[in-house]
Motif scaffolding. Structure first.
Motif, PDB file in Angstrom:
ATOM      1  N   ALA A  25       1.038  -1.338   0.238  1.00 21.69           N
ATOM      2  CA  ALA A  25      -0.389  -0.071   0.154  1.00 21.69           C
ATOM      3  C   ALA A  25       1.124   1.121   0.228  1.00 21.69           C
ATOM      4  O   ALA A  25       1.390   1.289   0.746  1.00 21.69           O
ATOM      5  N   VAL A  26       0.896   2.332  -1.252  1.00 21.53           N
ATOM      6  CA  VAL A  26       1.612   3.457  -1.414  1.00 21.53           C
ATOM      7  C   VAL A  26       0.839   4.541  -1.318  1.00 21.53           C
ATOM      8  O   VAL A  26      -0.037   4.535  -1.542  1.00 21.53           O
ATOM      9  N   LEU A  27       1.025   5.643  -0.601  1.00 27.28           N
ATOM     10  CA  LEU A  27       0.615   6.559  -0.752  1.00 27.28           C
ATOM     11  C   LEU A  27       1.330   7.957  -1.324  1.00 27.28           C
ATOM     12  O   LEU A  27       2.499   7.963  -0.944  1.00 27.28           O
ATOM     13  N   VAL A  28       0.429   8.190  -2.348  1.00 25.01           N
ATOM     14  CA  VAL A  28       1.549   9.380  -3.136  1.00 25.01           C
ATOM     15  C   VAL A  28       0.825  10.575  -2.770  1.00 25.01           C
ATOM     16  O   VAL A  28      -0.231  10.670  -2.496  1.00 25.01           O
ATOM     17  N   LEU A  29       2.172  11.504  -2.258  1.00 24.80           N
ATOM     18  CA  LEU A  29       1.031  12.518  -1.400  1.00 24.80           C
ATOM     19  C   LEU A  29       1.256  14.074  -2.928  1.00 24.80           C
ATOM     20  O   LEU A  29       2.547  14.393  -3.623  1.00 24.80           O
ATOM     21  N   GLY A  30       0.263  14.400  -2.800  1.00 28.41           N
ATOM     22  CA  GLY A  30       0.139  15.317  -3.910  1.00 28.41           C
ATOM     23  C   GLY A  30       0.040  15.078  -5.752  1.00 28.41           C
ATOM     24  O   GLY A  30      -0.062  13.916  -6.200  1.00 28.41           O
ATOM     25  N   ALA A  31      -1.754  15.258  -5.869  1.00 22.48           N
ATOM     26  CA  ALA A  31      -1.723  15.155  -7.011  1.00 22.48           C
ATOM     27  C   ALA A  31      -1.977  16.585  -7.798  1.00 22.48           C
ATOM     28  O   ALA A  31      -1.958  16.274  -9.046  1.00 22.48           O
ATOM     29  N   SER A  32      -1.439  17.713  -7.723  1.00 18.89           N
ATOM     30  CA  SER A  32      -1.337  18.867  -7.716  1.00 18.89           C
ATOM     31  C   SER A  32       0.262  18.958  -8.925  1.00 18.89           C
ATOM     32  O   SER A  32       0.711  18.011  -8.277  1.00 18.89           O
TER      33      SER A  32
ATOM     34  N   SER B 124      -0.198  16.636 -14.484  1.00 18.03           N
ATOM     35  CA  SER B 124       1.122  16.209 -13.306  1.00 18.03           C
ATOM     36  C   SER B 124       1.528  15.181 -13.800  1.00 18.03           C
ATOM     37  O   SER B 124       0.382  13.701 -13.555  1.00 18.03           O
ATOM     38  N   GLY B 125       2.226  14.375 -12.843  1.00 18.88           N
ATOM     39  CA  GLY B 125       3.379  13.663 -12.959  1.00 18.88           C
ATOM     40  C   GLY B 125       2.090  11.925 -11.775  1.00 18.88           C
ATOM     41  O   GLY B 125       2.894  11.093 -11.448  1.00 18.88           O
ATOM     42  N   VAL B 126       1.520  12.844 -11.039  1.00 17.13           N
ATOM     43  CA  VAL B 126       0.775  11.725  -9.709  1.00 17.13           C
ATOM     44  C   VAL B 126       0.367  10.615 -11.156  1.00 17.13           C
ATOM     45  O   VAL B 126      -0.093   9.015 -10.763  1.00 17.13           O
ATOM     46  N   PHE B 127      -0.536  10.870 -12.469  1.00 16.32           N
ATOM     47  CA  PHE B 127      -1.321  10.069 -13.133  1.00 16.32           C
ATOM     48  C   PHE B 127      -0.292   8.833 -13.625  1.00 16.32           C
ATOM     49  O   PHE B 127      -0.231   7.469 -13.594  1.00 16.32           O
TER      50      PHE B 127
ATOM     51  N   ALA C 139       4.651   2.616   2.302  1.00 16.14           N
ATOM     52  CA  ALA C 139       5.748   3.168   1.472  1.00 16.14           C
ATOM     53  C   ALA C 139       4.773   5.054   1.008  1.00 16.14           C
ATOM     54  O   ALA C 139       3.410   4.813   1.481  1.00 16.14           O
ATOM     55  N   LEU C 140       5.810   5.421   1.034  1.00 22.39           N
ATOM     56  CA  LEU C 140       5.240   6.931   0.721  1.00 22.39           C
ATOM     57  C   LEU C 140       6.468   7.817  -0.931  1.00 22.39           C
ATOM     58  O   LEU C 140       6.920   7.146  -0.822  1.00 22.39           O
ATOM     59  N   ILE C 141       4.960   7.968  -1.742  1.00 25.22           N
ATOM     60  CA  ILE C 141       6.441   9.028  -2.395  1.00 25.22           C
ATOM     61  C   ILE C 141       5.177  10.420  -3.101  1.00 25.22           C
ATOM     62  O   ILE C 141       4.320  10.371  -3.124  1.00 25.22           O
ATOM     63  N   ILE C 142       6.491  11.304  -2.420  1.00 29.59           N
ATOM     64  CA  ILE C 142       6.179  12.637  -2.414  1.00 29.59           C
ATOM     65  C   ILE C 142       6.188  13.604  -3.903  1.00 29.59           C
ATOM     66  O   ILE C 142       7.352  13.406  -4.457  1.00 29.59           O
ATOM     67  N   GLN C 143       4.983  13.478  -4.785  1.00 30.82           N
ATOM     68  CA  GLN C 143       5.533  13.690  -6.008  1.00 30.82           C
ATOM     69  C   GLN C 143       5.063  15.834  -6.023  1.00 30.82           C
ATOM     70  O   GLN C 143       5.046  16.175  -7.486  1.00 30.82           O
ATOM     71  N   SER C 144       4.054  16.613  -5.233  1.00 24.72           N
ATOM     72  CA  SER C 144       3.892  17.842  -5.817  1.00 24.72           C
ATOM     73  C   SER C 144       4.996  18.128  -4.307  1.00 24.72           C
ATOM     74  O   SER C 144       5.133  17.621  -3.489  1.00 24.72           O
ATOM     75  N   ASN C 145       5.195  19.359  -3.952  1.00 21.46           N
ATOM     76  CA  ASN C 145       5.764  20.222  -3.438  1.00 21.46           C
ATOM     77  C   ASN C 145       4.926  21.282  -2.553  1.00 21.46           C
ATOM     78  O   ASN C 145       5.172  22.827  -2.099  1.00 21.46           O
TER      79      ASN C 145
END
Length: 427
Positions: free
Chosen positions: A320-327, A338-341, A381-387
């Protein structure tokens, strides 16, 4: 003057407000009835643009700005028409002119002799002269350059700071003939104000580049440069990571030399501009290998970042991985390219279970974007996509059970992640 601004989006509406703030009477034309209604009520239809709310409310109350869905009628009442309708590209990089064609035909239906038409939407070189001029002539019966003036003047602003950027950067204008260019320069001198910029070597203000084609190329060149520069930075970062070198320190050192301006690497390049305009350039110049290689390098960063996660985490199947940031960037409620996709897609391809959260979006809004909204499920786990600013203070205590965090923007403090593997791009 009486001015029509066509398309009241994140660039068009601030432009309309700017023109009205200079005392001109502005009609904003948009196909979205909801947007038109909000603007007429003095309400901003989208968040995040500095000072837009107060400025809009003021000019609407003063009767200097109104909105309509009837572009032809608004054009017929105007001395100048400024077009900021979006242009998109398909998956192969081919421009999709559908929206702009429709707007141009509506403008032509209301076009009167003596009107100035200025396109601000970024375009492939030659579009103003070879596509819009004939279309406007066919729909109006008027001859470009004789009966009306036609220019290309690219928007050069960043959402969130449009009013400041309008003052800071020279306004570029290129006409289909000298008379059109003069009219364009006169128009923009009457609707904009400029900061003092001694660093430019010439007065800040409206610059005539000599032709519509030169003005079109200037916008493509300055934006494509950024994509190429980021692509180079990303390649440096990937090599540095493999070599055990911190690329941030290297770039900081390099940029102390006046001829080095290396940009920052990161998980993705998003937004309406940088991922799109190099493709418009390549449509004109398909042999530009440097441009195409940079676009490929940047497009590959989301998959590379998920690969970094897998290297530290292990097999991602079922994780289970949480991506932080859709913007696509911090502080802006916008997901264009956006890189989120691709990050979510890359996680799913490895068997992970991705979730997405963003302080600017509700779970329902994320779901409407096709993103799996996080609503409290445990993650490892986390992936930070937006600042986003909100992410700067995050740490291990905020995410019990998380084993690895990949910070794709270097926005978090490694010291806050005691007991968690903290990974950044290029180190």
């Amino acid at each position: 003057m009486r001015i029509c601004v066509v398309a009241l989006g994140k660039i068009g509406l601030p432009l309309a407000v700017q023109f009205a703030s200079m005392g001109h009477r502005v009609i904003g034309a948009d196909v979205d009835e909801k947007v038109v209604g909000l603007v007429n009520a003095g309400v901003v239809p989208f968040p995040g643009e500095t000072d837009l709310d107060t400025k809009l409310e003021k000019v609407v109350a003063e009767g200097l700005l109104s909105a309509t869905t009837d572009t032809a009628a608004a054009t017929a009442e105007s001395d100048a028409v400024v077009v900021v309708v979006p242009l998109f590209v398909d998956g192969d990089g081919k421009p999709d002119f559908k929206w702009m064609d429709s707007a141009t035909k509506s403008i032509a239906a209301g076009l009167r002799p003596g009107t100035l038409v200025s396109y601000e939407t970024t375009l492939p070189v030659g579009t103003t002269r070879t596509r819009w001029a004939p279309m406007l002539k066919e729909g109006s019966g008027l001859t470009p350059g004789e009966d009306f003036s036609l220019v290309f003047s690219p928007e050069r602003v960043l959402t969130g700071r449009v009013f400041a950027d309008l003052r800071r950067y020279p306004k570029l204008v290129g006409g289909i003939d000298e008379a059109s260019a003069r009219r364009g320069v006169e128009f923009y001198e009457a609707v904009l104000e400029f900061d003092e910029r001694p660093d430019l070597g010439r007065p800040n203000g409206v610059w005539d580049l000599g032709s519509a084609e030169a003005s079109e190329l200037a916008k493509l060149a300055e934006t494509t440069y950024r994509d190429v520069n980021i692509g180079l930075a990303n390649q440096f970062a990937r090599f540095a990571g493999a070599a055990g070198v911190d690329i941030a320190k290297v770039i900081e050192a390099c940029n102390t030399q006046p001829y080095s301006h290396i940009h920052s690497p990161g998980i993705a390049v998003g937004g309406h501009c940088i991922p799109v305009y190099p493709r418009l350039y390549l449509w004109n110049d398909p042999d530009a290998t440097v441009v195409s290689a940079a676009r490929e390098a940047n497009a590959g960063m989301p998959e590379y970042s998920v690969g970094l996660l897998a290297e530290s985490y292990g097999v991602l199947d079922g994780a289970a991985v949480l991506v932080l940031g859709a913007s696509y960037r911090g502080g802006v409620k916008e997901t264009a390219f956006s890189g989120v996709f691709p990050v979510v897609e890359a996680l799913r391809a490895r068997g992970a279970v991705p979730y997405v959260s963003d302080p600017m979006y509700t779970p329902d809004e994320l779901a409407k974007l096709g993103l799996p909204a996080h609503q409290g499920a445990p993650v490892t786990a986390l992936i930070i996509q937006s600042n986003h600013e909100e992410y700067k203070k995050l740490g291990a205590a905020d995410f019990p059970g998380v084993r690895v965090v990949v910070d794709g923007r270097r926005v978090t403090d490694p010291a806050n992640w005691d007991g968690v593997k903290h990974v950044v791009i290029g180190a």
